[in-house]
Design a protein around this motif. Structure first.
Motif, short mmCIF file in Angstrom:
data_model
loop_
_atom_site.label_atom_id
_atom_site.label_comp_id
_atom_site.label_asym_id
_atom_site.label_seq_id
_atom_site.Cartn_x
_atom_site.Cartn_y
_atom_site.Cartn_z
N THR A 177 6.04 -3.47 12.12
CA THR A 177 6.13 -4.15 10.58
C THR A 177 4.67 -4.41 10.54
O THR A 177 4.25 -5.28 11.30
CB THR A 177 7.14 -5.00 10.58
OG1 THR A 177 8.29 -4.63 10.95
CG2 THR A 177 7.03 -5.82 9.15
N ARG A 178 4.33 -4.35 9.17
CA ARG A 178 2.83 -4.75 8.79
C ARG A 178 2.97 -5.26 7.45
O ARG A 178 3.77 -4.78 6.44
CB ARG A 178 1.90 -3.73 9.04
CG ARG A 178 0.41 -4.08 8.56
CD ARG A 178 -0.56 -3.15 9.05
NE ARG A 178 -0.46 -1.89 7.96
CZ ARG A 178 -1.06 -0.76 8.33
NH1 ARG A 178 -1.70 -0.45 9.26
NH2 ARG A 178 -1.09 0.21 7.37
N ILE A 179 2.25 -6.30 6.98
CA ILE A 179 2.15 -6.75 5.86
C ILE A 179 0.59 -6.77 5.49
O ILE A 179 -0.12 -7.12 6.18
CB ILE A 179 2.59 -8.23 5.46
CG1 ILE A 179 4.10 -8.27 5.80
CG2 ILE A 179 2.42 -8.74 4.06
CD1 ILE A 179 4.45 -9.86 5.79
N SER A 180 0.30 -6.03 4.41
CA SER A 180 -0.98 -5.79 3.84
C SER A 180 -1.10 -6.46 2.31
O SER A 180 -0.25 -6.38 1.58
CB SER A 180 -1.47 -4.38 3.82
OG SER A 180 -1.33 -3.81 5.15
N ARG A 181 -2.33 -6.75 2.02
CA ARG A 181 -2.79 -7.21 0.64
C ARG A 181 -3.58 -6.40 0.02
O ARG A 181 -4.35 -5.79 0.54
CB ARG A 181 -3.46 -8.54 0.69
CG ARG A 181 -3.68 -9.33 -0.45
CD ARG A 181 -4.32 -10.69 -0.48
NE ARG A 181 -5.48 -10.91 0.48
CZ ARG A 181 -5.75 -11.79 1.35
NH1 ARG A 181 -4.82 -12.91 1.04
NH2 ARG A 181 -6.75 -11.92 2.05
#
Length: 294
Positions: free
Chosen positions: A230-234
């Motif tokens: 899982t990854r969260i990017s802006r």
């Protein structure tokens, strides 16, 4: 018959997730708590999107079978999730007012307008569309489609949906035939491609939300047998091709997370709340995980 992507994902996670465990468990070295939401009934599970209201408690969750849940989170003194209360369950409808089910009901993304309109992204080849609902029980109003929507793969179309402070919708497909994902924006009653988000390290976009800071946050998933990462990017407006990685897990740390909502804590810190799709498979589970992004 060949197994569907969803069936394959479920079958390949047999060895990953325990059948039992406490509601709150440590997230390996990241020390991010996992809350396991347990429910029952034919409508529960398969959650593909979540919207958390600014109070950090009230929420709307969307399943991939066209069910909308409204409810409230319980938190302790440290704002950790300790419980979930379901308030109502709704089955989304087509433009004629008929309840959606089967392939036409493959609902994957939600965004909530300032006027309370609920926008829902559906994937599924020629069925790929975004619909607007005055209430969760209202007939659908189908928004005009971009010509590219009809060519998207049945299991790799629109999963992420977000709305900015000006009321403009944004979406992008889970799969792309090129080395980047087209970012679509809906305004003036039409979709246009306003940028491209580069594909990185095998991750695919499955959820999106605008934060109170005006930036777009992407939830991304990578699947490699037999586990998920899982990854969260802006993404900063105007710099759509320059994603910043804020959070990333090793494979097997979390279940199949597909929905994201960005709010602030009582102390003003930026918080991502993500929810997992358990594929309605008994060896997977519905996780709600929260990550501080600043």
């Amino acid at each position: 018959m060949h197994p569907t992507r969803r069936q394959f994902l479920a079958l390949s996670t047999v060895a990953l997730f325990p059948l039992a465990g406490s509601a709150q468990a440590p997230l390996n070295a990241d020390t991010v708590p996992i809350y396991v939401w347990r429910g029952s009934g034919h409508s529960f599970g398969g959650f593909s999107a979540i919207h958390l209201f600014p109070n950090g408690l009230d929420f709307i969750a969307l399943s991939d079978r066209a069910f909308v849940y409204t409810g409230q989170l319980a938190r302790d003194a440290h704002e950790r999730i300790t419980g979930v209360t379901t308030r109502s369950i709704h089955q989304l409808r087509d433009p004629e007012g008929n309840p959606l089910s089967g392939p036409p009901g493959d609902s994957e993304g939600i965004a909530l307008g300032a006027d309370g309109t609920l926008y829902v992204a559906f994937e599924g080849g020629r069925r790929t569309r975004v619909a607007a609902y005055e209430t969760p029980d209202s007939p659908a109003r189908i928004l005009p489609r971009h010509r590219d929507f009809r060519h998207m793969p049945g299991n790799g179309g629109l999963e992420a949906l977000a709305i900015d402070a000006q009321g403009r919708l944004y979406t992008l497909p889970e799969e792309s035939p090129t080395t980047s994902f087209p970012l679509f924006r809906f305004e003036n009653d039409r979709w246009t491609i306003i940028g491209h988000v580069p594909a990185r390290n095998g991750f695919a976009p499955v959820g999106a939300d605008f934060g109170p800071d005006g930036n777009l946050y992407l939830l991304e998933r990578r699947f490699r047998v037999p586990s998920f990462a899982t990854r969260i990017s802006r993404l900063r407006p105007g710099r759509w091709d320059q994603p910043e990685t804020l959070f990333e897990t090793a494979a097997g740390t979390l279940d199949n997370h597909e929905g994201i909502s960005i709010t602030r804590t009582r102390a003003g810190r930026l918080r991502a709340t993500i929810i997992s799709d358990d594929n309605r498979f008994f060896l997977q589970r519905t996780e709600i995980v929260e990550v501080l992004l600043d």
